[in-house]
Write a protein that holds these residues in place. Structure first.
Motif, mmCIF file in Angstrom:
data_model
loop_
_atom_site.group_PDB
_atom_site.id
_atom_site.type_symbol
_atom_site.label_atom_id
_atom_site.label_comp_id
_atom_site.label_asym_id
_atom_site.label_seq_id
_atom_site.Cartn_x
_atom_site.Cartn_y
_atom_site.Cartn_z
ATOM 1 N N CYS A 34 29.121 6.644 35.332
ATOM 2 C CA CYS A 34 30.329 5.879 35.088
ATOM 3 C C CYS A 34 30.538 4.856 36.189
ATOM 4 O O CYS A 34 30.852 3.688 35.928
ATOM 5 C CB CYS A 34 31.510 6.848 35.001
ATOM 6 S SG CYS A 34 33.040 6.075 34.417
ATOM 7 N N TRP A 93 34.701 2.899 29.894
ATOM 8 C CA TRP A 93 35.375 4.189 30.020
ATOM 9 C C TRP A 93 35.010 5.115 28.865
ATOM 10 O O TRP A 93 34.839 6.316 29.091
ATOM 11 C CB TRP A 93 36.877 3.960 30.071
ATOM 12 C CG TRP A 93 37.399 3.535 31.376
ATOM 13 C CD1 TRP A 93 38.013 2.386 31.686
ATOM 14 C CD2 TRP A 93 37.375 4.314 32.580
ATOM 15 N NE1 TRP A 93 38.360 2.342 32.965
ATOM 16 C CE2 TRP A 93 37.946 3.571 33.565
ATOM 17 C CE3 TRP A 93 36.893 5.603 32.871
ATOM 18 C CZ2 TRP A 93 38.105 3.967 34.840
ATOM 19 C CZ3 TRP A 93 37.038 5.980 34.185
ATOM 20 C CH2 TRP A 93 37.626 5.231 35.156
ATOM 21 N N TYR A 104 38.849 2.908 41.150
ATOM 22 C CA TYR A 104 39.422 2.786 39.828
ATOM 23 C C TYR A 104 40.688 3.613 39.681
ATOM 24 O O TYR A 104 41.695 3.181 39.119
ATOM 25 C CB TYR A 104 38.412 3.150 38.749
ATOM 26 C CG TYR A 104 37.530 2.015 38.338
ATOM 27 C CD1 TYR A 104 36.248 1.861 38.971
ATOM 28 C CD2 TYR A 104 37.950 1.113 37.387
ATOM 29 C CE1 TYR A 104 35.451 0.810 38.607
ATOM 30 C CE2 TYR A 104 37.112 0.064 37.031
ATOM 31 C CZ TYR A 104 35.856 -0.110 37.638
ATOM 32 O OH TYR A 104 35.061 -1.193 37.263
ATOM 33 N N CYS A 154 31.690 6.322 29.667
ATOM 34 C CA CYS A 154 31.815 7.238 30.785
ATOM 35 C C CYS A 154 32.274 8.571 30.297
ATOM 36 O O CYS A 154 31.674 9.592 30.662
ATOM 37 C CB CYS A 154 32.853 6.659 31.792
ATOM 38 S SG CYS A 154 32.142 5.831 33.195
#
Lengths: 717, 76
Positions: free
Chosen positions: B58, B10, A619, B13
């Protein structure tokens, strides 16, 4: 005639001889024609002479040769009068016959003044005997004689006038006869009436005549008795009285007889008139009646004549006796005169003598009577001398009278016979006529029957023929008419059918046109509706606010579905719309475009992440890559994708380019090529884009279809 | 929205990381304080554990779509 012809021939021959003997002469030319001229003249003269002698020949010649009657008239004088017809003779004869009677006989056929005169005469005749008895015996004969003479005198004028009267009577009869045959009953009635009446009167007359006859007989007898007898004066007076009675009786009877005879004769004449009228009327059915009436008339006349003859004879005898008595009375008168000269107081009345004489009157009377007797004896002697002469004279007279009587009787008998014969002839004629008529009738009937049969047959045949003819004509005409009618009907029908067909066709055409119009209009309406609904749909598509989907397209789609339920294409299309668009609506292109950029950024950031590399580190790396990688935001996509173009960044650049150019589809296609996480990130956007694209496609199809349909409907076929 | 998913992830996370780190920290502190006489290792440890846990979460969260389950293979 023979002499005349001989003379004629002599004349001719002489002329010929004359011609032959003449020598040739300068005037030969005229002599040459002489023989012909002479012959012609001789013929003419002979004809004229013969015509003069024979009127029949004259009549013939007049008839055959024109203008000969003028010649004859010039030379001979007018033609002799025509032959008087027989019919007038008996009519003339009978009245003559009837009216030849001496005593007090009237002739009603004589003209009125004469009859009046006659009436006047019998009136003095009965009147006369009444006042003077002595003159009575003398007067009645005188008056009767006067009447006789008058009648004898008036016979001729009566006879002469009768033709005129006859003609007038005939004319009257003819006038009567010109009336219609319904006169028959009237005539017969009339006839019977007059016949009965005349019969009655005739019987009456006959009775009266017979009474008169007896009266005359008695009177004569009495007179003779009175003359011959030498009774004493009282008896004489009685005798004279009786004689007077007898005379009065006789005169009365005679008058009565005369009156009745007159009446009878009147009636008979009337009957004769009626009979003649009936005859003139020429009614056949009345003939037997007429004949019977004539017979009756004839018999009546005959009886009347007989009686009248008897009366006449008696009267002649009575005349003689009366003459004798006249003489005696003369002598008596003389005697009376002498007596009256001797005895003036004695009335010179024959009747008065019986009771008024005194004795010396009687004596003087006797003396006078004796003297008278002497005188009479002398006279008697003288008379005896002259007797012979007188007898001869008387015989002569008697003979004459007898002859006359015989002639008259013969005439009468002849006439009677003639009349009878005529009546018989008429009767026979009538019978024969009837028989012939019956015969003729039967023959005619037969003929008529035959004729009717024949006619019937002919008529039948004719009828048949005519009927056939007529039938034929009728049938032909009928056929003609029928064919014509049929033809006309057919024509009519045809024309009608034609008209109907044409009308029907037109109607059908019109209907079809209308239907097609309706259909077209329907289609148009539907198309319009479709278009409207599609427009609505389009509009609903436009209602997408930014980042908000449109209204759910369900309503519009339902409208579409409803509006064009029978349009399969539309239905299909309508059903082809994705449910999401129906329920939720779709995003507009602009919103998608806007969202794309976000998606792009994200997709760039996670470009390295896929199912193999999906740690955080990756990522971080992909994020770092996205920051560090600089490339064109937009890149024109090639026409054909190569393998190296399947890079995320490239793809995104292509997509961005496409989307910037408004080509969402291409962009969606490119985005569809993403792998991994980028794909996952762009998944929703892709879905939305897909939805929108789908919807748009369908809607554009629908609208295109609607437009096409609308165009199609609005265009003329 | 799929694009929002990552962001959410996100967020989670981070939130998780925060919590875990914080918790770890806290625990670490606690432990440190309590148990480990203020040593710093439990704090580090805790924080690290927290962080690691958060990281792992995550990562797992982010990996979750790619994970193939046994039942899925069975279904294949």
């Amino acid at each position: 005639a023979v002499n005349l012809w001989i003379m004629f021939f002599f004349f001719l021959s002489s002329q010929n001889c004359l011609c032959g003997k003449v020598p040739v002469h300068p005037l030969q030319h005229c002599r040459r024609y002489t023989s012909l001229q002479i012959k012609f003249g001789g013929g003419l003269g002979g004809t004229i002479l013969y015509a003069k002698w024979d009127p029949k020949f004259r009549a013939n010649v007049e008839k055959s040769v024109p203008y000969s009657d003028q010649l004859f008239e010039m030379t001979l004088g007018p033609p002799p009068p025509p032959f008087i017809p027989m019919q007038k003779k008996p009519v003339k004869a009978e009245p003559l016959q009837i009216s030849s009677v001496s005593e007090a006989s009237k002739d009603s056929k004589q003209p009125k003044p004469k009859s009046k005169a006659k009436e006047k005469q019998p009136e003095p005749a009965p009147v006369d005997p009444k006042p003077a008895v002595e003159e009575a015996p003398a007067l009645p004969p005188q008056t009767i004689e006067a009447e006789e003479c008058h009648e004898c005198a008036s016979h001729e004028p009566a006879v002469k006038e009768r033709p005129g009267e006859e003609v007038a009577a005939r004319l009257a009869q003819q006038d009567k006869a010109e009336q219609d045959c319904c006169m028959f009953s009237a005539l017969s009635f009339n006839l019977e009436d007059t016949l009965g009446f005349s019969a009655k009167l005739t019987l009456q007359a006959i009775g009266a005549q017979e009474a008169a006859l007896t009266a005359i007989g008695t009177h004569t007898h009495r007179l003779r008795e009175a003359m011959d007898s030498e009774d004493p004066p009282d008896k004489k007076s009685a005798q004279w009285r009786e004689l007077e009675d007898a005379l009065s009786e006789r005169t009365r009877a005679v008058d009565q007889a005369g009156q009745s005879l007159l009446q009878a004769k009147e009636q008979l004449e009337k009957l004769r008139v009626v009979i003649n009228g009936a005859k003139e009327s020429k009614i056949e059915a009345a003939r037997p009646q007429i004949l019977a009436a004539e017979e009756n008339l004839h018999s009546m006349i005959v009886d009347l004549d007989k009686v009248v003859t008897k009366v006449q004879a008696a009267q002649t005898e009575a005349k003689i006796v009366s003459q004798y008595s006249e003489l005696v009375n003369e002598a008596k008168v003389q005697f009376q005169k002498e007596l009256s000269s001797i005895t003036p107081e004695v009335q010179a009345n024959w009747k008065g003598l019986t009771g008024k004489l005194s004795a010396d009157d009687l004596n003087s009377l006797i003396a006078h009577a004796h003297r008278r007797i002497d005188q009479l004896n002398r006279e008697l002697a003288e008379q005896r001398v002259r007797e012979q002469i007188r007898i001869e004279a008387a015989l002569e007279q008697q003979k004459h009278e007898h002859q006359r009587a015989v002639d008259s009787a013969v005439d009468k008998a002849i006439q009677h016979n003639h009349e009878q014969l005529r009546l018989e002839q008429e009767k026979k004629m009538q019978e024969v006529r009837e028989v012939m008529e019956a015969e003729m009738r039967t023959q005619l009937r037969r003929q008529a029957a035959a004729h009717t049969d024949h006619l019937r047959d002919v008529l039948k045949v004719q009828e048949q023929e005519l009927r056939e003819e007529a039938q034929e004509a009728l049938s032909s005409k009928m056929m003609e008419q029928e064919t014509q009618h049929r033809r006309l009907a057919q024509e009519q029908l045809d024309s009608f059918t034609l008209d109907m067909n044409s009308a029907y066709a037109r109607l059908k055409g019109m209907e079809e046109a209308i239907d097609s119009h309706v259909v077209a209009e329907e289609e148009a309406r539907k198309a319009h509706q479709l278009w409207l609904s599609v427009e609505a749909l389009n509009y609903t598509l436009k209602t997408a606010a930014a980042d908000a989907p449109t209204e759910p397209l369900e309503g519009a789609v339902r409208t579409i579905k409803e509006s064009c339920a029978e349009n399969e294409f539309a239905q299909a299309l309508a059903t082809a719309l994705p449910d999401e668009s129906l329920t939720r609506g779709v995003y507009s292109e602009a919103s998608l475009r806007a969202r794309f950029y976000g998606v792009r950024r994200l997709a760039r950031r996670v470009a390295l992440i896929d199912e193999t590399r999906n740690s955080l580190y990756q990522y971080f790396l992909s994020y770092l890559q996205s920051i560090l990688l600089f490339e064109k935001e937009q890149e024109a996509p090639p026409t054909k994708l190569a393998a190296q173009d399947l890079d995320t960044f490239k793809l995104l650049a292509y997509a961005t380019y496409s989307i910037e150019r408004g080509d969402l589809e291409l962009a969606a296609k490119f985005v569809n090529q993403l792998h991994g996480e980028s794909r996952r990130v762009a998944q929703d956007w892709l879905k939305e884009a897909r939805l929108t694209l789908e919807t748009k496609q369908v809607v554009s199809l629908l609208s295109a279809y609607a437009n096409a349909v609308g165009l199609g409907t609005t265009q003329a076929p | 929205m799929s694009e929002k998913e990552l962001g959410q992830k996100w967020d989670r996370c981070l939130a998780d990381a925060a919590i875990k780190v914080g918790a770890g920290l806290g625990l670490g502190i606690v432990f440190s304080v309590v148990f480990f006489k203020r040593r710093t290792f439990p704090i580090a440890f805790g924080t690290g554990t927290g962080l690691g846990m958060a990281y792992s979460n995550c990562q797992n969260d982010l990996r979750s779509p790619y994970l193939v389950h046994s039942n899925a293979t069975k279904e294949q």
